[in-house]
Design an enzyme around this catalytic site. Sequence first.
Site, PDB file in Angstrom:
ATOM      1  N   GLY A  61      16.182  30.400  22.454  1.00 15.10           N
ATOM      2  CA  GLY A  61      14.781  29.161  22.616  1.00 15.10           C
ATOM      3  C   GLY A  61      13.576  30.048  22.256  1.00 15.10           C
ATOM      4  O   GLY A  61      12.649  29.191  22.319  1.00 15.10           O
ATOM      5  N   TRP A  63      12.175  30.605  19.381  1.00 16.90           N
ATOM      6  CA  TRP A  63      11.478  29.935  18.199  1.00 16.90           C
ATOM      7  C   TRP A  63      10.996  28.529  18.576  1.00 16.90           C
ATOM      8  O   TRP A  63      10.011  27.982  18.250  1.00 16.90           O
ATOM      9  CB  TRP A  63      12.499  29.857  16.964  1.00 16.90           C
ATOM     10  N   ASP A  81      22.466  24.763  18.806  1.00 13.58           N
ATOM     11  CA  ASP A  81      23.184  25.753  18.807  1.00 13.58           C
ATOM     12  C   ASP A  81      24.614  25.645  19.549  1.00 13.58           C
ATOM     13  O   ASP A  81      24.759  24.775  20.434  1.00 13.58           O
ATOM     14  CB  ASP A  81      22.648  26.866  19.792  1.00 13.58           C
ATOM     15  N   ASP A  97      28.559  22.547  17.314  1.00  8.51           N
ATOM     16  CA  ASP A  97      28.615  23.453  15.852  1.00  8.51           C
ATOM     17  C   ASP A  97      28.275  22.421  14.794  1.00  8.51           C
ATOM     18  O   ASP A  97      28.625  21.307  14.711  1.00  8.51           O
ATOM     19  CB  ASP A  97      30.181  23.848  16.112  1.00  8.51           C
ATOM     20  N   ASP A 122      17.146  31.162  12.473  1.00  7.88           N
ATOM     21  CA  ASP A 122      17.112  32.602  12.781  1.00  7.88           C
ATOM     22  C   ASP A 122      18.330  33.097  13.080  1.00  7.88           C
ATOM     23  O   ASP A 122      18.664  34.219  13.905  1.00  7.88           O
ATOM     24  CB  ASP A 122      16.056  32.770  14.140  1.00  7.88           C
ATOM     25  N   LYS A 162      15.946  33.606   8.313  1.00  5.29           N
ATOM     26  CA  LYS A 162      16.421  34.980   8.479  1.00  5.29           C
ATOM     27  C   LYS A 162      17.517  35.329   7.544  1.00  5.29           C
ATOM     28  O   LYS A 162      18.526  34.818   7.444  1.00  5.29           O
ATOM     29  CB  LYS A 162      16.581  35.462   9.687  1.00  5.29           C
TER      30      LYS A 162
END
EC number: 2.1.1.166
Length: 210
Positions: A61, A63, A81, A97, A122, A162
């Site tokens: 968490g 970000w 997530d 998902d 990320d 990322k």
Amino acid sequence: MPSRSKSSQRWLKEHFADPFVKKAQAEGMRSRAAYKLEELLQRDRLLKPGMVVVDLGAAPGGWSQQVRKSMGASGRVVALDILEMPPLAGVEFLHGDFREQAVLSEFEAMLGDVPVDLVLSDMAPNKSGMDAVDQPRMMHLAELAMEFADTHLKVGGAFLIKLFQGVGSDDYIRELRRRYEKVTIRKPAASRKRSAEVYVLGQGKRAQIK
């Protein structure tokens, strides 16, 4: 085994000496990654009051926490997530998902007709230590995030992800250039110098892929 042990010891020593780890602990942030995002948000002025921001692979968490802190009380932060994430004030969390239609349908129901201004990712795989395994896994996650942004991000919106530099990353960046007016590669100060990670920012999503 001895080399792995030495490597682990070195990582732990660096981790606890890391000024960003200490800062995160002192400021109550969930991860040092929050400071990578803080630099990127400020440098590229990505946030505006009232924006809708989606954080893919959000746990633990850091970000989402940073976005909410930077944006104040306005706008919406939606975190997704497959892992559980403890609640964060001002952050809507969807556990599941996002490749599954049921989860996407729930996400779309949460948003209603509100457009998404910024998609963040990320995400990274659990590392095996073998580039031949880790890099394809990383690129697969990156493809999923790009597809999510293709579908859910508004025209003109921004996408920040990322990547690990390696096989497939240059091709991926070329694909982003087909989708966004401006693509920039960043290496924030909180990113460890030895790490192959970079952050790629696409701004100005095109109405059609070039």
